[in-house]
Write a protein that holds these residues in place. Structure first.
Motif, PDB file in Angstrom:
ATOM      1  N   GLY A   1       1.604  14.545   4.007  1.00 48.56           N
ATOM      2  CA  GLY A   1       2.492  15.695   4.168  1.00 48.56           C
ATOM      3  C   GLY A   1       3.641  15.706   3.181  1.00 48.56           C
ATOM      4  O   GLY A   1       4.746  16.100   3.530  1.00 48.56           O
ATOM      5  N   GLY A   2       3.410  15.243   1.964  1.00 46.07           N
ATOM      6  CA  GLY A   2       4.449  15.235   0.954  1.00 46.07           C
ATOM      7  C   GLY A   2       5.464  14.116   1.114  1.00 46.07           C
ATOM      8  O   GLY A   2       6.459  14.067   0.400  1.00 46.07           O
ATOM      9  N   ARG A   3       5.223  13.209   2.041  1.00 44.29           N
ATOM     10  CA  ARG A   3       6.142  12.101   2.289  1.00 44.29           C
ATOM     11  C   ARG A   3       5.442  10.801   1.913  1.00 44.29           C
ATOM     12  O   ARG A   3       4.265  10.616   2.193  1.00 44.29           O
ATOM     13  N   THR A   4       6.182   9.891   1.304  1.00 42.66           N
ATOM     14  CA  THR A   4       5.627   8.609   0.881  1.00 42.66           C
ATOM     15  C   THR A   4       5.753   7.591   2.013  1.00 42.66           C
ATOM     16  O   THR A   4       6.828   7.406   2.575  1.00 42.66           O
ATOM     17  N   TYR A   5       4.632   6.949   2.318  1.00 41.57           N
ATOM     18  CA  TYR A   5       4.597   5.868   3.304  1.00 41.57           C
ATOM     19  C   TYR A   5       4.183   4.597   2.574  1.00 41.57           C
ATOM     20  O   TYR A   5       3.143   4.568   1.923  1.00 41.57           O
ATOM     21  N   ILE A   6       5.007   3.574   2.692  1.00 44.60           N
ATOM     22  CA  ILE A   6       4.729   2.309   2.026  1.00 44.60           C
ATOM     23  C   ILE A   6       4.581   1.237   3.092  1.00 44.60           C
ATOM     24  O   ILE A   6       5.418   1.110   3.990  1.00 44.60           O
ATOM     25  N   SER A   7       3.495   0.481   2.977  1.00 48.03           N
ATOM     26  CA  SER A   7       3.235  -0.601   3.922  1.00 48.03           C
ATOM     27  C   SER A   7       3.157  -1.919   3.177  1.00 48.03           C
ATOM     28  O   SER A   7       2.537  -2.003   2.112  1.00 48.03           O
ATOM     29  N   ILE A   8       3.788  -2.931   3.735  1.00 44.09           N
ATOM     30  CA  ILE A   8       3.649  -4.284   3.220  1.00 44.09           C
ATOM     31  C   ILE A   8       2.898  -5.073   4.281  1.00 44.09           C
ATOM     32  O   ILE A   8       3.321  -5.130   5.441  1.00 44.09           O
ATOM     33  N   VAL A   9       1.768  -5.630   3.883  1.00 44.11           N
ATOM     34  CA  VAL A   9       0.961  -6.435   4.800  1.00 44.11           C
ATOM     35  C   VAL A   9       0.781  -7.819   4.196  1.00 44.11           C
ATOM     36  O   VAL A   9       0.786  -7.988   2.975  1.00 44.11           O
TER      37      VAL A   9
ATOM     38  N   ASP B   1       0.850  -1.185   0.000  1.00 41.09           N
ATOM     39  CA  ASP B   1       0.000   0.000   0.000  1.00 41.09           C
ATOM     40  C   ASP B   1       0.885   1.233   0.000  1.00 41.09           C
ATOM     41  O   ASP B   1       1.866   1.299   0.748  1.00 41.09           O
ATOM     42  N   ILE B   2       0.537   2.215  -0.827  1.00 39.67           N
ATOM     43  CA  ILE B   2       1.276   3.471  -0.905  1.00 39.67           C
ATOM     44  C   ILE B   2       0.351   4.584  -0.433  1.00 39.67           C
ATOM     45  O   ILE B   2      -0.784   4.687  -0.888  1.00 39.67           O
ATOM     46  N   GLU B   3       0.864   5.403   0.471  1.00 38.22           N
ATOM     47  CA  GLU B   3       0.090   6.529   0.998  1.00 38.22           C
ATOM     48  C   GLU B   3       1.000   7.752   1.026  1.00 38.22           C
ATOM     49  O   GLU B   3       2.181   7.649   1.340  1.00 38.22           O
ATOM     50  N   ILE B   4       0.434   8.901   0.696  1.00 40.39           N
ATOM     51  CA  ILE B   4       1.181  10.155   0.738  1.00 40.39           C
ATOM     52  C   ILE B   4       0.617  10.988   1.880  1.00 40.39           C
ATOM     53  O   ILE B   4      -0.583  11.264   1.919  1.00 40.39           O
TER      54      ILE B   4
END
Length: 175
Positions: A52-60, A47-50
């Protein structure tokens, strides 16, 4: 009126270009991580989430039987290394330095809750004793989370130490 005559239009174009860069960063990182999962023969959803201009990537885990803990490691050490490798893959592909945050199996989310509790306890201890409270060493990302909680409570914190021994000191008064 053209975009060059309208500063608001130019600002919107700049924001759109920045969002595209962040999305490209996320796509590059996701592709890299998908290849890694294939090599390790692990199933996981990315999952990719933005924020505050920062990329957060989660692997579940795709299935309850899939164990991604080997990608987290002891105290998140493997996760930190994978995050750095992913940032390097993004740098190689885009030429831009990345500040993306990688989370695997909810480790960082759970750790953020633990860190908030640690910060609250340190705040209470500092207020009660009036003396500085030294916390255990933690990563730069974890220190930032703790600094934010302490600042929101109106206390002072600073990082001390070198390298793996870098830790936070919480006090009631700014020096």
């Amino acid at each position: 009126m053209t975009a060059t005559e309208n500063p608001e239009a130019t600002e919107l174009e700049d924001q759109h270009e920045q969002a595209d860069e962040v999305i490209d960063e996320g796509d590059v990182a996701a592709d890299y991580l998908e290849e890694l999962l294939d090599i390790a023969d692990l199933d996981g959803d990315i999952d990719i989430e933005i924020r505050g201009g920062r990329t957060y990537i989660s692997i579940v885990a795709e299935e309850a039987t899939t164990d991604l803990n080997s990608l987290v490691g002891k105290d998140g050490e493997v996760l930190d290394a994978l995050q750095e490798l992913t940032r390097l893959a993004v740098l190689t592909a885009t030429g831009e330095r990345s500040r993306l945050v990688l989370d695997i199996a909810g480790y960082r989310a759970n750790r953020a809750e633990e860190l908030q509790e640690i910060a609250v306890q340190a705040i209470e201890q500092a207020r009660k004793s009036g003396e500085a409270v030294h916390l255990e060493p933690m990563s730069a990302y974890e220190r930032k989370l703790v600094h934010d909680v302490i600042a929101d409570a109106g206390l002072h914190s600073e990082s001390e130490g070198e390298s793996a021994r870098r830790h936070i000191v919480v006090s009631t008064l700014a020096n």
